[in-house]
Design an enzyme around this catalytic site. Structure first.
Site, mmCIF file in Angstrom:
data_model
loop_
_atom_site.group_PDB
_atom_site.id
_atom_site.type_symbol
_atom_site.label_atom_id
_atom_site.label_comp_id
_atom_site.label_asym_id
_atom_site.label_seq_id
_atom_site.Cartn_x
_atom_site.Cartn_y
_atom_site.Cartn_z
ATOM 1 N N SER A 188 0.872 4.154 -2.911
ATOM 2 C CA SER A 188 0.565 5.492 -2.766
ATOM 3 C C SER A 188 1.654 6.469 -3.244
ATOM 4 O O SER A 188 1.425 7.656 -3.684
ATOM 5 C CB SER A 188 0.282 5.595 -1.020
ATOM 6 O OG SER A 188 1.272 5.451 -0.399
ATOM 7 N N LYS A 189 2.817 6.047 -2.875
ATOM 8 C CA LYS A 189 3.883 6.896 -3.231
ATOM 9 C C LYS A 189 4.161 7.087 -4.705
ATOM 10 O O LYS A 189 4.525 8.065 -5.342
ATOM 11 C CB LYS A 189 5.479 6.574 -2.600
ATOM 12 C CG LYS A 189 5.290 6.794 -1.334
ATOM 13 C CD LYS A 189 5.235 8.095 -0.839
ATOM 14 C CE LYS A 189 5.402 8.465 0.671
ATOM 15 N NZ LYS A 189 5.295 9.785 1.021
ATOM 16 N N ASP A 208 0.965 -1.141 0.108
ATOM 17 C CA ASP A 208 -0.181 0.118 -0.010
ATOM 18 C C ASP A 208 0.699 1.276 0.127
ATOM 19 O O ASP A 208 0.575 2.408 -0.593
ATOM 20 C CB ASP A 208 -1.096 0.007 1.121
ATOM 21 C CG ASP A 208 -0.095 -0.237 2.559
ATOM 22 O OD1 ASP A 208 1.044 -0.590 2.506
ATOM 23 O OD2 ASP A 208 -0.841 0.207 3.778
ATOM 24 N N TYR A 209 2.141 1.140 0.740
ATOM 25 C CA TYR A 209 2.969 2.357 0.681
ATOM 26 C C TYR A 209 3.486 2.685 -0.733
ATOM 27 O O TYR A 209 3.518 3.675 -1.158
ATOM 28 C CB TYR A 209 3.931 2.203 1.865
ATOM 29 C CG TYR A 209 4.877 3.426 2.046
ATOM 30 C CD1 TYR A 209 4.592 4.384 2.646
ATOM 31 C CD2 TYR A 209 6.191 3.131 1.274
ATOM 32 C CE1 TYR A 209 5.579 5.507 3.005
ATOM 33 C CE2 TYR A 209 7.191 4.157 1.635
ATOM 34 C CZ TYR A 209 6.843 5.376 2.189
ATOM 35 O OH TYR A 209 7.469 6.299 2.505
ATOM 36 N N CYS A 210 4.074 1.765 -1.233
ATOM 37 C CA CYS A 210 4.650 1.913 -2.637
ATOM 38 C C CYS A 210 3.538 2.206 -3.635
ATOM 39 O O CYS A 210 3.682 3.213 -4.469
ATOM 40 C CB CYS A 210 5.199 0.622 -2.837
ATOM 41 S SG CYS A 210 6.608 0.102 -1.946
#
Length: 345
Positions: free
Chosen positions: A205-206, A201-203
């Site tokens: 979103s970035k 989810d972090y990758c």
């Protein structure tokens, strides 16, 4: 006969336009490759930001606080946003003490569109039009596989790391467009360029934040608003609380970055109006490899540089989220009881 003449004429025009486009492409490639080569030895001059109103999100701690401090050294008026009221108040007092600039602090949950708009109106009334916007606030779920991660934390990751950029741009970009002057800064991460295990989810979103910033840059070019600059920052791990415990396999090639040094380099990139800034410089090499590398070889490279076990020792420090309240100028209010825990920059 008449139609055939017209069609022939149209084909000739089409071919001429094609030749023109090819010529512009070749000329542009030669010029900008040469410019990039020259910039390796002669950096751009830094622009003057004295008196400019700079807003930094996620400014209470970590890299956001240090970016704000560095910009303050250049005389910029600082507007600090963060969800953590107590830490924000402490940072604002510290920067007022050490810097000879105006410093304003506002409690704001950037994941809430309505709150962003309300606090933005306060800033416009009390400080003025923001001309340098640094979208730095970020969160990481951590310690979960994607399937195990609570939906609420996945949703918050997307809202803080990318949706918040939509609302801050909506709030502050119109004034920049009116003046044809401003600067939009997206602080992303190496995860926007290279997928990492345990950070789905972090990758995502970035990556979305980077694509959004690139799209806005193209819109500005089409609108002929060359006075509004865009800088996209993709650093590797920085030794802040957000990724505490994470380790790098190849510290000589991809070191964990010192936050003060990283903040100084990021601000230098902003002042030099670089469109992209990757830190450390070895990321440029990895990006070039990625563009032509076979997919399976890419997986081997990810493993070699630690992308498979980056989060194995993750112990990011949880920070309480204040309960929702009416947006207001930051004063000496105490932090409300925490409702949930996230890992915040």
């Amino acid at each position: 006969m008449h139609n055939q003449v017209i069609q022939s004429f149209e084909r000739i025009l089409h071919n001429l336009w094609f030749i023109k486009d090819i010529f512009e492409l070749i000329l542009g490639a030669v010029f900008y490759f040469f410019e990039a080569f020259v910039r390796l030895f002669i950096p751009r001059c830094k622009k003057d930001v004295e008196g400019e109103i700079v807003l930094v999100t996620g400014a209470a701690n970590g890299i956001g606080k240090l970016i704000a401090k560095e910009l303050g050294h250049y005389g910029a008026t600082l507007v600090l946003w963060d969800i953590n009221s107590e830490a924000l108040d402490k940072t604002a007092k510290e920067l007022k003490r050490v810097l000879d600039v105006r410093v304003y602090a506002y409690t704001c949950d950037c994941s809430r569109r309505s709150e962003v708009y309300k606090v933005a109106e306060l800033v416009k009334r009390e400080v003025g039009d923001v001309l340098i916007l640094v979208n730095n606030a970020g969160t990481v779920t951590g310690k979960y596989t994607f399937v195990e991660a609570p939906d609420s934390l996945v949703d918050r990751t997307l809202r803080v790391n990318v949706a918040a950029h939509f609302w801050t741009y909506k709030a502050f970009l119109p004034a920049m467009l009116q003046r044809n002057h401003g600067h939009l800064v997206c602080v992303a991460c190496h995860g926007a360029l290279f997928a990492m295990n345990g950070l789905a989810d972090y990758c995502a979103s970035k990556s979305a934040a980077v694509s959004f910033a690139e799209s806005i840059a193209l819109e500005l070019l089409v609108l002929k608003k060359e006075g509004i600059k865009t800088t996209i920052v993709c650093p590797y791990l920085i030794n802040t609380k957000m990724f505490a415990g994470c380790q790098t396999k190849r510290p000589s090639f991809l070191p964990v970055l010192d936050q003060r040094h990283a903040a100084k380099q990021i601000v230098d990139a902003i002042l030099q109006e670089k469109m992209y800034f990757l830190l450390p410089s070895s990321l440029y090499f990895l990006m070039a490899l990625k563009s032509f590398m076979p997919a399976k070889l890419g997986i081997i490279f990810v493993n070699f540089f630690g992308g498979m076990d980056l989060m194995d020792h993750f112990r990011g420090v949880p920070v309480p989220i204040i309960s929702y309240k009416k947006p207001q100028r930051q004063r000496n209010d105490s932090v409300s009881d925490p409702q949930t825990l996230i890992y915040y920059n």
